[in-house]
Design a protein around this motif. Structure first.
Motif, mmCIF file in Angstrom:
data_model
loop_
_atom_site.group_PDB
_atom_site.id
_atom_site.type_symbol
_atom_site.label_atom_id
_atom_site.label_comp_id
_atom_site.label_asym_id
_atom_site.label_seq_id
_atom_site.Cartn_x
_atom_site.Cartn_y
_atom_site.Cartn_z
ATOM 1 N N LYS B 59 38.461 29.322 48.389
ATOM 2 C CA LYS B 59 38.828 30.582 47.726
ATOM 3 C C LYS B 59 40.124 30.440 46.942
ATOM 4 O O LYS B 59 40.260 30.994 45.857
ATOM 5 C CB LYS B 59 39.026 31.663 48.789
ATOM 6 C CG LYS B 59 37.753 32.332 49.211
ATOM 7 C CD LYS B 59 38.063 33.448 50.186
ATOM 8 C CE LYS B 59 36.770 34.073 50.677
ATOM 9 N NZ LYS B 59 36.995 35.120 51.640
ATOM 10 N N GLU B 60 41.077 29.723 47.521
ATOM 11 C CA GLU B 60 42.377 29.589 46.891
ATOM 12 C C GLU B 60 42.240 28.841 45.569
ATOM 13 O O GLU B 60 42.771 29.269 44.546
ATOM 14 C CB GLU B 60 43.352 28.849 47.820
ATOM 15 C CG GLU B 60 43.833 29.685 48.997
ATOM 16 C CD GLU B 60 42.883 29.670 50.185
ATOM 17 O OE1 GLU B 60 41.764 29.108 50.062
ATOM 18 O OE2 GLU B 60 43.239 30.214 51.237
ATOM 19 N N ALA B 62 39.576 28.564 43.849
ATOM 20 C CA ALA B 62 38.771 29.367 42.925
ATOM 21 C C ALA B 62 39.673 30.289 42.113
ATOM 22 O O ALA B 62 39.461 30.473 40.906
ATOM 23 C CB ALA B 62 37.742 30.178 43.694
ATOM 24 N N ALA B 63 40.688 30.838 42.767
ATOM 25 C CA ALA B 63 41.612 31.723 42.045
ATOM 26 C C ALA B 63 42.369 30.939 40.978
ATOM 27 O O ALA B 63 42.521 31.405 39.845
ATOM 28 C CB ALA B 63 42.588 32.362 43.025
ATOM 29 N N ALA B 64 42.824 29.715 41.345
ATOM 30 C CA ALA B 64 43.541 28.895 40.370
ATOM 31 C C ALA B 64 42.629 28.539 39.205
ATOM 32 O O ALA B 64 43.031 28.604 38.036
ATOM 33 C CB ALA B 64 44.063 27.633 41.040
ATOM 34 N N ASN B 66 40.001 30.203 38.178
ATOM 35 C CA ASN B 66 39.784 31.401 37.367
ATOM 36 C C ASN B 66 40.970 31.643 36.441
ATOM 37 O O ASN B 66 40.789 32.021 35.284
ATOM 38 C CB ASN B 66 39.579 32.619 38.264
ATOM 39 C CG ASN B 66 38.144 32.753 38.718
ATOM 40 O OD1 ASN B 66 37.237 32.248 38.055
ATOM 41 N ND2 ASN B 66 37.939 33.402 39.841
ATOM 42 N N GLY B 67 42.175 31.412 36.963
ATOM 43 C CA GLY B 67 43.355 31.610 36.139
ATOM 44 C C GLY B 67 43.384 30.653 34.956
ATOM 45 O O GLY B 67 43.617 31.058 33.821
ATOM 46 N N ALA B 70 40.738 31.633 32.542
ATOM 47 C CA ALA B 70 41.121 32.842 31.807
ATOM 48 C C ALA B 70 42.085 32.489 30.678
ATOM 49 O O ALA B 70 41.987 33.029 29.577
ATOM 50 C CB ALA B 70 41.746 33.850 32.753
ATOM 51 N N THR B 91 34.525 37.936 41.938
ATOM 52 C CA THR B 91 35.763 38.262 42.624
ATOM 53 C C THR B 91 36.857 38.600 41.627
ATOM 54 O O THR B 91 37.917 39.063 41.998
ATOM 55 C CB THR B 91 36.233 37.071 43.469
ATOM 56 O OG1 THR B 91 36.144 35.911 42.652
ATOM 57 C CG2 THR B 91 35.381 36.897 44.700
ATOM 58 N N ILE B 92 36.583 38.355 40.348
ATOM 59 C CA ILE B 92 37.580 38.608 39.301
ATOM 60 C C ILE B 92 38.002 40.073 39.306
ATOM 61 O O ILE B 92 37.184 40.968 39.427
ATOM 62 C CB ILE B 92 36.973 38.254 37.924
ATOM 63 C CG1 ILE B 92 36.956 36.759 37.726
ATOM 64 C CG2 ILE B 92 37.694 38.926 36.794
ATOM 65 C CD1 ILE B 92 38.251 36.209 37.235
ATOM 66 N N TYR B 93 39.302 40.276 39.196
ATOM 67 C CA TYR B 93 39.852 41.627 39.105
ATOM 68 C C TYR B 93 40.273 41.835 37.645
ATOM 69 O O TYR B 93 41.280 41.279 37.196
ATOM 70 C CB TYR B 93 41.043 41.724 40.054
ATOM 71 C CG TYR B 93 41.696 43.075 40.130
ATOM 72 C CD1 TYR B 93 40.937 44.208 40.387
ATOM 73 C CD2 TYR B 93 43.065 43.227 39.960
ATOM 74 C CE1 TYR B 93 41.530 45.444 40.473
ATOM 75 C CE2 TYR B 93 43.665 44.463 40.047
ATOM 76 C CZ TYR B 93 42.892 45.573 40.303
ATOM 77 O OH TYR B 93 43.481 46.806 40.385
ATOM 78 N N ALA B 96 43.819 41.990 35.916
ATOM 79 C CA ALA B 96 44.688 40.820 35.942
ATOM 80 C C ALA B 96 44.479 39.914 34.734
ATOM 81 O O ALA B 96 45.335 39.096 34.406
ATOM 82 C CB ALA B 96 44.452 40.032 37.225
ATOM 83 N N LEU B 97 43.330 40.052 34.063
ATOM 84 C CA LEU B 97 43.045 39.184 32.916
ATOM 85 C C LEU B 97 44.030 39.418 31.780
ATOM 86 O O LEU B 97 44.255 38.541 30.955
ATOM 87 C CB LEU B 97 41.622 39.422 32.409
ATOM 88 C CG LEU B 97 40.514 39.011 33.367
ATOM 89 C CD1 LEU B 97 39.168 39.438 32.817
ATOM 90 C CD2 LEU B 97 40.529 37.517 33.582
ATOM 91 N N PHE B 100 46.575 36.884 31.134
ATOM 92 C CA PHE B 100 46.194 35.608 30.526
ATOM 93 C C PHE B 100 45.776 35.770 29.072
ATOM 94 O O PHE B 100 45.032 34.958 28.531
ATOM 95 C CB PHE B 100 45.073 34.954 31.344
ATOM 96 C CG PHE B 100 45.524 34.587 32.724
ATOM 97 C CD1 PHE B 100 46.202 33.408 32.953
ATOM 98 C CD2 PHE B 100 45.310 35.446 33.780
ATOM 99 C CE1 PHE B 100 46.644 33.084 34.219
ATOM 100 C CE2 PHE B 100 45.755 35.127 35.049
ATOM 101 C CZ PHE B 100 46.429 33.941 35.277
#
Lengths: 499, 242
Positions: B59-60, B62-64, B66-67, B70, B91-93, B96-97, B100
């Motif tokens: 999960k961690e 995946a966030a990186a 996604n960042g 983005a 899971t994208i919020y 927050a995009l 980026f």
């Protein structure tokens, strides 16, 4: 815009119709009859007969005594209604909203139409002369309300055109029958000596209601324009439908595809002429055994692109079971919309303005995988993270407010905050350690708290104190504490992951 | 003589590239580029009109990932104004995009249930040449499936980013690159708080390029290269021997 209505009264509707087909009867007294309780009763009499004293509801035998050479015809039931429907359709050239007013009239909603004929007087004159030219003895009136127009057309003596907001004045001298009342009420009014509307219009409402019932009051208010009166316009039957019968029953997918393509081409040709596009389309296959198979598509944006619509249908052709064969194919477009050129300009997707291509792609996805799968988000004015965005209603909708960027927000948000165990100094410090799903994380860096209050007008609950946390591996988390330490042990949650 | 040799080699390389179906879109580059990472790619530019693969193990990560994606999407969306983000368990919020460089309302999210549907939607979207970028989240991607995606983008010149979350195996696929992004502790220069997002960017595979590892920070709306400070003892502190 102020409403204007025309009421047309056909004084001898059915007899005029007979004269139209048999001109030799023009000046000959004749009547139409129907049997009622074992005797023949007159249902309609032409002008010549009326001049001889022959009227509706008289018995034929009596009339024959008055005028022995009276001609008698059978009245076909429902004839008047059929005629009025046809006439209302004819009136569509004057206004799109025409309604039938049984038993002998038409009501037209002519708001904003008269100027095309150079004013209300030439407009009304045109309608009357045309109808008289067809041989119908008509009277018509134009007024702000249906009630007043009806009253003036039947009982008016001065002018057929009632000036706007002048209903009260013209109604005063008219008899109560002009209010479209039941004979019972009319009789009661007559007994009390109320022969004009003016003699009771200013009476206290309570008294009128007690004596004559609510009908009188509502008719009065409808005529004055104080109460809304609905009109039931006859719509011209003009469905967007195409048919394709087949010589031999069709059983193959290729055959169905060819039929579908042909029908779509026909439909789109017509839509192109009217500058309209399909929002919903139904393709029906009538099988030899009487069963009907149908598939249905919808579009995000009105479309008349044969290729695109065919692609949408193509995904569903497999659902048709031809069994022994299909005899007739039909295609319906129950929902059509104008294709607006400005629609693309509102929200220009790309520099070339190729919004259609994207809309078509989304149609295909929605058609195959379901309408609810496609979401676009707009900012919503809420601080609560879950509520800070809303789903856009359409592709063209633009955000009303900006997206907030003042506080950090995690790129990945958990659908539900998950509980964690923490070691934390009191009172408002970030945690030193936290345990998420059995893994212990040591906090190295932290930011916060950012307090987000529950929006009490939407939901009751505790506030959240959010912290941005970085652990020993450099992974950044979004944690929060629910509520304060005052109310016992507050719970800690993990809500998201920063990039 | 030396120069001529160099020219010939370059000429041959270009021919080889075109034979390998790498058709660079002339004149099209990433808006700001990726800094030092650009040197790893053929012709020193991030390959557009191709499918890229990102792998994250938890999960961690995946966030990186996604960042990082983005950030890329923000640069790719300079041209077209709409992008598709297709996923099975999103899971994208979206708010927050904005960080980026993406206007979140310009992203159309397609939330599906099944892996098969996601693949179909990605392929359909990649065929739509009006879009400039399509992001797909998957876990498994077979070689055949990736080949289909690659064939689709060769026609439409759309850039596809495939994010594979916890794949069973890291099998060979027909994508031009394979990335792994992991978070790194942010730089704060001794100040309290959390700094800018910082990632360890691993380019495991790149067709006709050189794989490598970089440390990248997202700051001031762009990627910024961080040169890892090599630990060395200054000369005057070393003991002289002998």
């Amino acid at each position: 815009m102020a409403k204007r209505f025309i009421a047309i009264w056909f004084r001898h509707l059915t007899t005029d119709r007979i004269v139209r087909s048999k001109p030799e009867l023009k000046d000959v007294p004749f009547v139409l009859t129907a049997s009622e309780r074992g005797r023949m009763v007159i249902t309609a009499a032409n002008l010549a007969a009326q001049q001889k004293g022959i009227n509706v509801n008289m018995v034929v035998a009596d009339c024959r005594a008055i005028y022995p050479t009276l001609q008698v015809f059978d009245d076909k039931p429902g004839q008047a209604e059929k005629l009025l429907n046809a006439l209302a359709e004819w009136c569509m050239r004057y206004t799109p909203v025409a309604a039938v007013d049984l038993p002998d009239g038409l009501i037209l909603d002519v708001s904003g139409c008269a100027h095309l004929w150079g004013g209300e007087r030439p407009y009304l004159k045109d309608i009357i002369t045309k109808l008289r030219g067809y041989g119908y003895d008509v009277r018509a009136a134009i007024a702000d309300t249906i009630g007043t127009a009806w009253a003036i057309s039947r009982f008016g003596l001065v002018s057929p055109i009632v000036e706007p907001c002048n209903q009260m004045e013209v109604l005063l001298p008219l008899p109560p029958a002009a209010l479209r009342l039941d004979p019972l009420i009319l009789e009661r009014l007559d007994k009390l000596g109320l022969h004009h509307i003016g003699s009771f219009i200013n009476m206290p409402r309570k008294a009128l209601r007690r004596r004559f019932g609510q009908t009188l009051l509502s008719r009065l208010e409808q005529a004055l324009g104080l109460e809304y009166e609905a009109l039931q316009p006859i719509q011209p039957i003009e469905p967007y439908q195409e048919r394709l019968p087949s010589l031999e029953p069709i059983r193959t997918a290729t055959g169905i595809e060819i039929a579908l393509k042909q029908l779509l081409e026909k439909l789109c040709l017509r839509l192109a002429k009217e500058n309209k596009g399909v929002r919903k389309c139904v393709f029906k296959c009538y099988r030899v055994d009487g069963n009907v198979q149908q598939i249905e598509i919808g579009t995000n944006q009105s479309s008349r692109n044969v290729k695109h619509l065919f692609k949408l249908f193509e995904l569903k052709i497999g659902a048709i079971a031809p069994a022994l064969g299909i005899e007739v194919f039909t295609i319906d477009a129950p929902i059509v919309e104008d294709i607006s050129v400005t629609q693309d300009a509102l929200w220009d997707f790309t520099e070339g303005g190729n919004g259609t291509a994207i809309a078509e792609l989304l149609d295909r996805i929605a058609g195959k995988l379901g309408e609810g799968t496609i979401r676009r988000y707009l900012p919503d004015e809420h601080y609560w993270p879950e509520r800070s965005m809303k789903i856009a209603a359409s592709l063209a909708e633009k955000p009303e407010t900006g997206w907030r960027t003042d506080m950090p927000r995690p790129i990945n948000l958990l659908p539900q905050p998950e509980t964690i165990e923490v070691t934390v100094p009191m009172p408002d410090y970030p945690p030193m350690l936290f345990n998420y799903k059995g893994v212990l994380h040591t906090v190295k860096k932290a930011d916060g708290p950012e307090r987000i209050e529950q929006e009490w007008w939407l939901e009751h609950g505790l506030y959240r104190d959010y912290y941005c946390i970085e652990d020993e591996k450099g992974v950044r988390y979004w944690l929060f504490r629910l509520g304060s330490y005052d109310s016992g042990e507050p719970k800690w949650f993990i809500h998201g992951f920063f990039a | 003589m030396q120069l001529a040799k160099h020219d010939i080699i370059q000429q041959l390389q270009r021919e080889a590239l075109s034979m390998q179906r790498h058709k660079g879109i002339s004149g099209q580059r990433l808006h700001k580029g990726l800094g030092d990472i650009d040197n790893a790619f053929p012709e020193h530019t991030f390959p557009l009109g191709a499918v890229h693969e990102f792998i994250s193990a938890n999960k961690e990560n995946a966030a990186a990932t996604n960042g990082f994606m983005a950030g890329l999407v923000g640069q790719l969306m300079q041209k077209s104004k709409l992008a598709l983000w297709i996923s099975a368990k999103r899971t994208i919020y979206p708010p927050a995009l904005k960080m980026f460089g993406i206007a979140p309302e310009r992203i159309v999210f397609v939330d599906l249930c099944k892996q098969k549907e996601v693949l179909w939607a990605i392929e359909e979207a990649l065929k739509c040449n009006v879009l400039s970028v399509v992001i797909g989240e998957l876990s498994e991607l077979s070689f055949t499936e990736s080949r289909r995606l690659q064939l689709a983008v060769e026609q439409s010149r759309v850039t596809g980013l495939i994010h594979r979350y916890t794949p069973r195996t890291e099998n060979t696929v027909a994508c031009v690159t394979r990335w792994k992004i992991a978070q790194l502790a942010s730089e704060t220069n001794g100040l309290p708080g959390v700094g800018f997002p910082k990632w360890n960017v691993e380019l495991l595979k790149v067709r006709n390029g050189r794989p490598g590892t970089w440390q990248i920070e997202w700051s001031k709306g762009g990627f910024k290269e961080i040169t890892p400070q090599t630990f060395s003892i200054s000369e005057n502190l070393t003991r002289k021997t002998g």
